[in-house]
Motif scaffolding. Structure first.
Motif, mmCIF file in Angstrom:
data_model
loop_
_atom_site.group_PDB
_atom_site.id
_atom_site.type_symbol
_atom_site.label_atom_id
_atom_site.label_comp_id
_atom_site.label_asym_id
_atom_site.label_seq_id
_atom_site.Cartn_x
_atom_site.Cartn_y
_atom_site.Cartn_z
ATOM 1 N N ALA A 284 -7.805 60.207 -38.401
ATOM 2 C CA ALA A 284 -7.330 61.001 -37.260
ATOM 3 C C ALA A 284 -6.400 62.114 -37.720
ATOM 4 N N ALA A 285 -5.520 61.818 -38.681
ATOM 5 C CA ALA A 285 -4.582 62.821 -39.194
ATOM 6 C C ALA A 285 -5.319 63.970 -39.885
ATOM 7 N N GLU A 286 -6.452 63.688 -40.464
ATOM 8 C CA GLU A 286 -7.231 64.719 -41.149
ATOM 9 C C GLU A 286 -8.208 65.418 -40.206
ATOM 10 N N GLY A 287 -8.142 65.092 -38.909
ATOM 11 C CA GLY A 287 -9.005 65.744 -37.939
ATOM 12 C C GLY A 287 -10.429 65.218 -37.918
ATOM 13 N N LYS A 288 -10.641 64.054 -38.464
ATOM 14 C CA LYS A 288 -11.986 63.466 -38.464
ATOM 15 C C LYS A 288 -12.182 62.651 -37.190
ATOM 16 N N ALA A 289 -13.391 62.606 -36.727
ATOM 17 C CA ALA A 289 -13.686 61.881 -35.496
ATOM 18 C C ALA A 289 -14.387 60.565 -35.813
ATOM 19 N N ALA A 290 -14.143 59.589 -34.979
ATOM 20 C CA ALA A 290 -14.851 58.311 -35.090
ATOM 21 C C ALA A 290 -16.099 58.385 -34.218
ATOM 22 N N VAL A 291 -17.165 57.824 -34.684
ATOM 23 C CA VAL A 291 -18.411 57.814 -33.929
ATOM 24 C C VAL A 291 -18.637 56.411 -33.413
ATOM 25 N N GLU A 292 -18.934 56.301 -32.135
ATOM 26 C CA GLU A 292 -19.219 55.007 -31.551
ATOM 27 C C GLU A 292 -20.645 54.998 -31.042
ATOM 28 N N GLY A 293 -21.258 53.840 -31.030
ATOM 29 C CA GLY A 293 -22.621 53.719 -30.541
ATOM 30 C C GLY A 293 -23.179 52.360 -30.879
ATOM 31 N N LYS A 294 -24.470 52.260 -30.814
ATOM 32 C CA LYS A 294 -25.135 50.996 -31.112
ATOM 33 C C LYS A 294 -26.125 51.205 -32.238
ATOM 34 N N LEU A 295 -26.294 50.181 -33.033
ATOM 35 C CA LEU A 295 -27.255 50.189 -34.121
ATOM 36 C C LEU A 295 -28.091 48.929 -34.000
ATOM 37 N N ARG A 296 -29.385 49.098 -33.972
ATOM 38 C CA ARG A 296 -30.276 47.939 -33.882
ATOM 39 C C ARG A 296 -30.985 47.784 -35.219
ATOM 40 N N ILE A 297 -30.886 46.588 -35.758
ATOM 41 C CA ILE A 297 -31.544 46.264 -37.008
ATOM 42 C C ILE A 297 -32.575 45.185 -36.695
ATOM 43 N N GLY A 298 -33.775 45.383 -37.138
ATOM 44 C CA GLY A 298 -34.856 44.444 -36.849
ATOM 45 C C GLY A 298 -34.643 43.087 -37.493
ATOM 46 N N GLY A 299 -35.615 42.234 -37.324
ATOM 47 C CA GLY A 299 -35.533 40.878 -37.862
ATOM 48 C C GLY A 299 -35.477 40.858 -39.377
ATOM 49 N N GLN A 300 -35.220 39.711 -39.885
ATOM 50 C CA GLN A 300 -35.126 39.559 -41.328
ATOM 51 C C GLN A 300 -35.787 38.262 -41.748
ATOM 52 N N ARG A 301 -36.223 38.233 -42.974
ATOM 53 C CA ARG A 301 -36.818 37.028 -43.529
ATOM 54 C C ARG A 301 -36.072 36.664 -44.800
ATOM 55 N N HIS A 302 -35.761 35.396 -44.905
ATOM 56 C CA HIS A 302 -35.159 34.890 -46.136
ATOM 57 C C HIS A 302 -36.273 34.219 -46.912
ATOM 58 N N PHE A 303 -36.508 34.684 -48.116
ATOM 59 C CA PHE A 303 -37.568 34.104 -48.916
ATOM 60 C C PHE A 303 -37.005 33.062 -49.857
ATOM 61 N N TYR A 304 -37.705 31.986 -49.982
ATOM 62 C CA TYR A 304 -37.380 30.983 -50.977
ATOM 63 C C TYR A 304 -38.390 31.174 -52.100
ATOM 64 N N LEU A 305 -38.046 30.733 -53.261
ATOM 65 C CA LEU A 305 -38.876 30.965 -54.437
ATOM 66 C C LEU A 305 -40.272 30.369 -54.292
ATOM 67 N N GLU A 306 -40.353 29.122 -53.866
ATOM 68 C CA GLU A 306 -41.650 28.458 -53.774
ATOM 69 C C GLU A 306 -42.167 28.484 -52.340
ATOM 70 N N THR A 307 -43.454 28.644 -52.185
ATOM 71 C CA THR A 307 -44.032 28.551 -50.844
ATOM 72 C C THR A 307 -44.129 27.077 -50.460
ATOM 73 N N ASN A 308 -44.455 26.819 -49.217
ATOM 74 C CA ASN A 308 -44.551 25.430 -48.759
ATOM 75 C C ASN A 308 -45.755 24.741 -49.381
ATOM 76 N N THR A 309 -45.501 23.585 -49.929
ATOM 77 C CA THR A 309 -46.509 22.773 -50.599
ATOM 78 C C THR A 309 -46.259 21.314 -50.241
ATOM 79 N N ALA A 310 -47.319 20.535 -50.123
ATOM 80 C CA ALA A 310 -47.159 19.107 -49.847
ATOM 81 C C ALA A 310 -48.235 18.313 -50.572
#
Length: 157
Positions: free
Chosen positions: A40-66
């Motif tokens: 604020a002292a340097e005259g910079k403005a803050a930006v407000e709004g919304k950010l949408r980030i899509g889904g995520q997948r966590h991968f494990y090293l091995e696929t499912n096996t039985a």
């Protein structure tokens, strides 16, 4: 203590955070409120709004096996990577209409799946168990990566 290099020096690098510091109280040596005051002292403005980030997948090293093996007395031994053997035993016994004591679940090692093998392995384990019980022979199922991704889904955003 945790440390961090990373940026090429100057303004881009992270400073060391000491164990007794609160995780959000120090960022490059300043309190969080100091960033806003300085901006604020340097005259910079803050930006407000919304950010949408899509889904995520966590991968494990091995696929499912039985691997499902019929055992004496009409029981079943099933080996699969999972983080909840009791849930696996209950699901397999329920699918086959067997008492819990006749289903033996074996796990070689547990870890590194970040919760991805709490329940996502169950369709593969149950399919192998049903086939082994029906045919009275050992059955091994191994998903390739694309089938594994399609069957397990992702974590909602």
């Amino acid at each position: 203590p945790r440390g961090g290099g990373g940026g090429g020096g100057g303004d881009g690098g992270a400073q060391e955070v000491k164990e007794d510091d609160h995780h959000s109280s120090i960022v490059r040596g300043r309190q969080a409120g100091e960033w806003w005051s300085r901006a604020a002292a340097e005259g910079k403005a803050a930006v407000e709004g919304k950010l949408r980030i899509g889904g995520q997948r966590h991968f494990y090293l091995e696929t499912n096996t039985a691997l499902a093996l019929p055992v004496e007395g009409g029981g079943l031994s099933i080996t699969c990577a999972n983080q909840n053997p009791t849930r696996t035993q209950t699901a397999v016994a329920g699918a086959l209409g067997l008492p819990l004591a006749t289903v033996d679940v074996r796990v070689r090692r547990i870890g590194g799946a970040y919760g991805g093998k709490l329940n996502a392995h169950l369709p593969t384990a149950i399919a192998a168990a049903v086939a082994a019980a029906k045919h009275g022979r050992p059955v091994r199922l191994h998903n390739d990566r694309s089938d594994d991704m399609a069957s397990t889904g992702g974590r909602p955003p």
